[in-house]
Scaffold this motif. Structure first.
Motif, mmCIF file in Angstrom:
data_model
loop_
_atom_site.group_PDB
_atom_site.id
_atom_site.type_symbol
_atom_site.label_atom_id
_atom_site.label_comp_id
_atom_site.label_asym_id
_atom_site.label_seq_id
_atom_site.Cartn_x
_atom_site.Cartn_y
_atom_site.Cartn_z
ATOM 1 N N ALA A 1 0.836 -1.202 0.000
ATOM 2 C CA ALA A 1 0.000 0.000 0.000
ATOM 3 C C ALA A 1 0.866 1.245 0.000
ATOM 4 C CB ALA A 1 -0.905 -0.007 1.224
ATOM 5 N N GLY B 1 13.010 -0.380 3.448
ATOM 6 C CA GLY B 1 11.750 -0.732 4.099
ATOM 7 C C GLY B 1 10.523 -0.122 3.473
ATOM 8 N N LYS C 1 10.064 -2.303 -1.640
ATOM 9 C CA LYS C 1 10.600 -2.625 -2.965
ATOM 10 C C LYS C 1 10.553 -4.137 -3.193
ATOM 11 C CE LYS C 1 14.469 -0.456 -2.029
ATOM 12 N NZ LYS C 1 14.112 0.174 -0.755
ATOM 13 N N THR C 2 11.034 -4.843 -2.199
ATOM 14 C CA THR C 2 11.041 -6.295 -2.323
ATOM 15 C C THR C 2 9.622 -6.831 -2.380
ATOM 16 O OG1 THR C 2 13.003 -6.219 -0.948
ATOM 17 C CG2 THR C 2 12.051 -8.369 -1.359
ATOM 18 N N TYR D 1 -2.125 -3.599 8.168
ATOM 19 C CA TYR D 1 -1.616 -4.314 9.339
ATOM 20 C C TYR D 1 -2.584 -4.285 10.515
ATOM 21 C CZ TYR D 1 2.605 -4.754 6.697
ATOM 22 O OH TYR D 1 3.496 -5.100 5.710
#
Ligand SMILES: Nc1ncnc2c1ncn2[C@@H]1O[C@H](COP(=O)(O)OP(=O)(O)OP(=O)(O)O)[C@@H](O)[C@H]1O
Ligand SMILES: [Zn+2]
Length: 774
Positions: free
Chosen positions: A338, A378, A381-382, A471
């Motif tokens: 998001a 953080g 990207k991954t 979350y």
């Protein structure tokens, strides 16, 4: 902010965060609170506003943007290549062909081993055309499997076939006396001109011998059963000639009729064991060389081992690429990422390319080969790369890179090799992530390699709201997730997605520790403090005097900020030590401004000097606690004078500091340098004078706040209102603090509604001037 003396390491770490704040025109007293680099995140907005100064603003964006300031220890944080084409997929796949190849290579039939040449080249061809990763992985096995069986076979041969279990070695003398003389020798076979094998008869040639004598083996007493002659004994001979001579002599001596002479035949037999032993060293040497060669090749990344990055001696620090399988358990979907809608959109374009390549090719478009995801650590990207792999097919993913030059080289080579290896038609797109696009080799960024750079910045308040919602859904809360997501988003400027995930988890942990059935705002606030400030150190031994100094220092910040027009709204002020160095701090909720004016920066400077001023005015003694404040003020003022062109004496010049470069020469003359120094000193001096004046004016207030701090340790904004009264300046627009208090769902709809909300809260209308002095 006040820091203990051991806080130096922390100062260093907060530096860049400060500079970021400054560059982005957004400063927070609490440097522990990571701030946001607005200019980079919304550079376009900024540029359009400052039409005329476009070049300059663009300059800000590139030199101070997220890419540079948000330095992480890894320059290339991850690397993924997404494979859509099934043919190419095979190239990377590591499972399917593995077994087959293994069997090809090490045929179950042992006899095939020496003939392996043909197979070897066949496999080589295979690996060239296809799966480098596999052959790489199999190398160890291949090597072991080639050598080990050979040695094993040799051992078996030697022990089973060549160590004559049933035959006994005898001397020539014994042969003569016990076998030849009684006439038991049927024939002799000399093998390899070295061993004489004695075949004995079950019955002696000489008929007058007793049966018993014959039945017993003359040498060890074992019966020589059967009628046919049997190979039972052997002896070694020096040479064929001497053996023949000796045998003839013996037979003559025994008076054997030459017609009955023992027949001797000659045979040559291949002794595999000996042959193997003879070649073993050579085989071993060649094998090792070949093996090392392959490893080196892959280590330097020349041969292009597309798959599992080598773990050889030359592979130190190289990317370890693991694959992200679309069938993996923890699937990531686009909806799991998001707050980076633009980046998602750009990535979706790739997905579209890969799914309908024809459509693009028909129009003559080349499909891009790679995309570089650029952004601070953080930010997802991954995560985004993983989500793309679900969307498309198979992906390879992620290198945990640590610093070092070798690694840089090999990674770079590896990337270049991979990218050049893909034709435009193969449908392979390489996705890579980095925090430091600036230090990447330009060769990587040229068209045909990473055609595109997709920026993923730290999320703005709306992005944070969305990420929080992801979350929060998983948590047990006392309110709706949206209630919290909005408030928490306002409270966490500068947080990346990973920090947000962390806050949510910490809050749950804290709630569990407090044996609470649901997670409340209190838990979230504690979690945020923990994430940005480290653990509370309630047990730290602090002398009463030190505690008092800290309280007055922090009170100075709080009061100065309260009465300065452009200072940030205060969230809380505390003298609970945290982390490794902070003895106390005043925490603000910075607004995410895109620009900062000279006046704003002046007020922020004064607020930052409030701690030192308070120490001086109220305690009459100054301490080292203000070091971090002074460092920030210095940098901030230098930037105004030497970078932002705020000083008339220096003029409209800008000398931005390069981040990493070890500057040997300043970009300005020593004369200009002296002017800059003088200006900075003068400006800070002016700001300090103003601060002292402010603190003198509010001496009573500072004392009251400090005493209450000593009593309660933590004061929030409501406590300050009680002592200081309502803050005399009100912003027309909702601040992050307002959003923290009220949420912001209505903001987007009608500006009027905000007005109403503002009125309800006793706030001024947004149509009135920006800030209203009370
Ligand atoms: N935009 C986001 N939406 C949802 N979760 C996120 C987002 N960004 C980060 N996260 C969370 O943070 C974790 C770390 O993110 P990720 O590994 O993608 O960061 P990164 O940008 O690759 O960082 P680095 O540059 O340090 O490798 C993710 O697993 C996820 O839990
Ligand atoms: Zn301070």
């Amino acid at each position: 902010m006040i820091f203990s003396r051991i806080g130096r390491s922390l100062f260093r770490s907060t530096r860049s965060s400060f500079q970021r704040n400054l560059n982005s025109g957004n400063y927070t007293e609490r440097s522990l609170l990571p701030n946001e680099s607005h200019l980079s995140s919304s550079g376009s907005a900024c540029i359009s506003r400052l039409d005329g100064g476009l070049g300059l603003v663009r300059g800000f964006v590139t030199s101070f943007g997220a890419g540079k300031q948000l330095v992480s220890n890894s320059y290339l944080s991850n690397f993924s290549s997404v494979i859509a084409n099934p043919r190419v997929r095979r190239f990377f796949s590591s499972e399917a062909p593995k077994k087959k190849k293994y069997e090809n290579y090490y045929p179950k039939d042992r006899k095939e081993v020496p003939k392996g040449k043909g197979q070897k080249s066949e496999s080589k061809g295979d690996s060239n055309s296809g799966d480098h990763g596999n052959s790489q992985e199999n190398l160890v096995k291949q090597f072991q499997s080639l050598i080990t069986p050979l040695l094993f076979i040799a051992f078996i041969f030697s022990s089973v076939l060549f160590s004559p279990r049933d035959q006994k070695q005898i001397s020539f003398q014994e042969f003569k006396n016990k076998l030849l003389e009684p006439g038991l020798v049927d024939r002799i076979v000399v093998t390899n001109k070295s061993v004489a094998k004695v075949y004995v008869r079950s019955s002696p040639r000489v008929k007058n011998q007793t049966h018993d004598d014959v039945a017993q083996s003359p040498i060890n007493g074992t019966p020589t059963n059967g009628n046919a002659s049997q190979y039972k004994f052997y002896f070694n001979i020096g040479s064929v000639e001497s053996f023949e001579e000796k045998l003839q002599e013996a037979q003559e001596a025994l008076g054997i009729d030459p017609h009955d002479y023992v027949p001797v035949t000659y045979a040559s037999q291949v002794n595999w064991y000996q042959e193997l032993m003879r070649f073993a060293p050579t085989v071993l040497l060649l094998g090792s060389l070949w093996f090392m060669g392959r490893r080196m090749q892959s280590g330097f990344g020349v041969g292009g081992s597309g798959g599992k990055g080598g773990r050889g001696i030359f592979n130190i620090g190289k990317a370890h690429i693991t694959k992200v399988d679309k069938n993996a358990k923890n699937k990531v979907y686009f909806k799991d990422v998001a707050g980076c809608d633009e980046a998602k959109q750009e990535i979706m374009e790739f997905v579209h390319f890969l799914k309908n390549p024809k459509k693009y090719e028909e129009l003559g478009a080349k499909i891009p080969k790679g995309a570089l995801l650029v952004g601070p650590p953080g930010t997802g990207k991954t995560l985004l790369a993983k989500a793309t792999a679900d969307a498309i097919g198979r992906a390879r993913g992620r290198g945990g890179f640590s610093g070092g030059n070798d690694e840089r080289e090999s990674t770079l080579n590896q990337l270049l090799v991979e990218m050049d290896g893909f034709g435009t038609t193969t449908g392979v797109v390489v996705l890579a992530g980095t925090n430091r696009p600036d230090i990447l080799d330009k060769a990587l960024l040229r068209p045909g390699r990473f055609d595109r750079q997709i920026t993923i910045d730290k999320p703005d308040i709306k992005g944070r709201n969305q990420i929080f919602q992801i979350y929060l859904k998983k948590l047990k809360l006392d309110h709706e997730p949206s209630y919290y997501s909005q408030r928490l988003a306002a409270l966490t400027p500068g947080f990346a997605g990973a920090d947000i995930a962390n806050v949510c988890n910490e809050a749950a942990l804290i709630a569990a520790r407090n044996e609470s059935a649901v997670i409340t705002m209190e838990h979230f606030e504690a979690a945020i403090d923990r994430v940005i400030g480290g653990l509370e150190k309630k047990n730290r031994v602090i002398s009463k005097l030190e505690r008092r100094t800290v309280a007055y220092h922090e009170s100075g910040h709080a009061v100065a900020g309260w009465f300065l027009e452009h200072a940030e709204p205060l969230l809380k002020v505390t003298i609970v030590p945290r982390g490794t160095a902070a003895l106390g701090f005043a925490q603000y909720v910075p607004n995410e401004n895109l620009l900062m004016t000279k006046e704003q920066l002046f007020d922020v400077t004064c607020m930052t000097l409030g701690g030192r001023a308070s120490e001086q005015v109220l305690l009459g003694k100054i301490s080292t606690g203000a070091q971090n404040d002074l460092e920030k003020v210095t940098k901030m003022t230098y930037a105004q004078v030497a970078v932002y062109g705020f000083s008339d004496k220096v003029g409209l010049l800008s000398f931005p500091q390069r981040d990493d470069a070890f500057e040997m020469t300043k970009p300005y003359s020593s004369k200009t340098g002296a002017i800059i120094d003088g200006e900075v000193r003068e400006w800070v001096g002016k700001a300090y004078d103003r601060t002292i004046q402010l603190i003198e004016e509010h001496k009573e207030h500072v004392m009251q706040v400090a005493e209450l701090l000593l009593e309660k340790e933590v004061l929030n904004q409501e406590d300050l209102v009680r002592i200081l009264g309502e803050r005399p300046f009100k912003s027309s627009e909702p601040t992050n603090y307002d959003r923290f208090k009220q949420g912001f769902q209505d903001e987007d709809k009608e500006p009027k509604e905000t007005t109403e909300a503002g009125t309800v809260d006793g706030r001024s209308s947004p149509l009135e001037p920006d800030v209203v002095p009370a």
